[in-house]
Design an enzyme around this catalytic site. Sequence first.
Site, PDB file in Angstrom:
ATOM      1  N   ASP A 229     -10.195   8.981  -2.966  1.00  0.00           N
ATOM      2  CA  ASP A 229      -9.667   8.021  -3.945  1.00  0.00           C
ATOM      3  C   ASP A 229      -8.161   7.931  -3.771  1.00  0.00           C
ATOM      4  OD1 ASP A 229      -9.265   6.489  -6.486  1.00  0.00           O
ATOM      5  OD2 ASP A 229     -11.335   7.054  -6.851  1.00  0.00           O
ATOM      6  N   HIS A 252      -7.183   5.835  -1.132  1.00  0.00           N
ATOM      7  CA  HIS A 252      -6.964   4.488  -1.665  1.00  0.00           C
ATOM      8  C   HIS A 252      -5.490   4.147  -1.838  1.00  0.00           C
ATOM      9  CE1 HIS A 252     -11.292   4.395  -3.560  1.00  0.00           C
ATOM     10  NE2 HIS A 252     -11.280   4.570  -2.249  1.00  0.00           N
TER      11      HIS A 252
END
Length: 405
Positions: A229, A252
């Site tokens: 993430d 991310h």
Amino acid sequence: MARLFDLSILITSNLRDRVLSVLVALLGLLGLCYGESVMEYGAVGDGIADDTSAFQKAWDDTCKGRSNMGSVYVPAGKTFLLNSLHFTGPCNPKPIIFIIDGDMIAESDTKKWQKDENEIIPWLIFDHVEGLVIAGRGLLDGQGKAWWDIHCRDHPGPMMTFSNCGNVTLKSLRLRNSAQTHVLIMGSQNVYINDIKITSPEASPNTDGVHITSSSAVSITHSDIATGDDCVSVGDQVNNVNVTFVNCGPGHGVSIGSLGRGGTEVAVENIRVWHVNFTRTTNGARIKTWPGATGHVRGIEFFDIHFSSVQNPIIIDQFYGCTTPKCTHTRKAVHIEKVRYMKMSGTSATKVAVKLECSEKSVSCSNIFMRDIDLSPANGIDSVSSLCNFVQGLAQGIIRPSSCL
């Protein structure tokens, strides 16, 4: 001005690092000499026996000033199996030194994990502690694989949480495979994270490296973060954050947000992301807000950034989480202003390398500044472009792809 500020960061961090290195080395020696360690409280350290109560007793004695020194020592060459631990303050010694030279692993058996029906239980939480140094050469392993195929609401909480803490240093540790976020900073001030390495598989869900919410004066520097993430994510009610000299990827990217879910009022400002390398991340420099929220995001600066095959190198998304056409027409939105993108280069893995999608004219993104942006297509992409909606700003210097401001 930018160089002067950058130099001040380096001087401050270098001085702090030298003092901490000497202090931790001395306390480590003293811990070995006087047996001031979790072993004295009954820890076994074989990776099989549950050492949770020994760690809790060591902390309680240290926090209450009953130990000879204000320190907890986790010796090298041992592996400590631990369930949820709540390290609560306020404490009498200041600072408390938590030296982790051994390995600490979370209970991986989902049936043995301590649970509460009303809340997610974190693994290691430091709560209301003022003056805390956590450092060493050890490894923290969340053993999250057992949880990643289970719905996130059933996972344990973050690997390490700092709640309502002040003057915290986290240095030189390795963290891996958390069930969810690796480090959560909430309701805290003056938090300094340096020289840490965070890793989890690219496909592991919600394994943010560091998440910050309702906090101020947070610094993350000289660290490597590779997760499933965000490498670093900034939540609501946050100000004065520095993310510098960080390698991010996979993951991310570095995200301001998501912000404003459920129509809340947002207040985020003075976030600096400098000298960061993004490698094969899904996003790079990202700001994301939910439609229907209010408040502001301002004073954001991305400087000296390099992208290597990043899918969305530069992105503002004011329609994050939007699933129906109706939500794109709401007249409420977080006002994003005073955002600076400077000295950014590298390759984009998608055709739209710069995407600034803002809301209606009444809450458009304003005072957006770009200087010296040089983005080219990654392998397999023939060209790159820019896209802007409801953005007011200025571009100077070399701008590739051509500016849409």
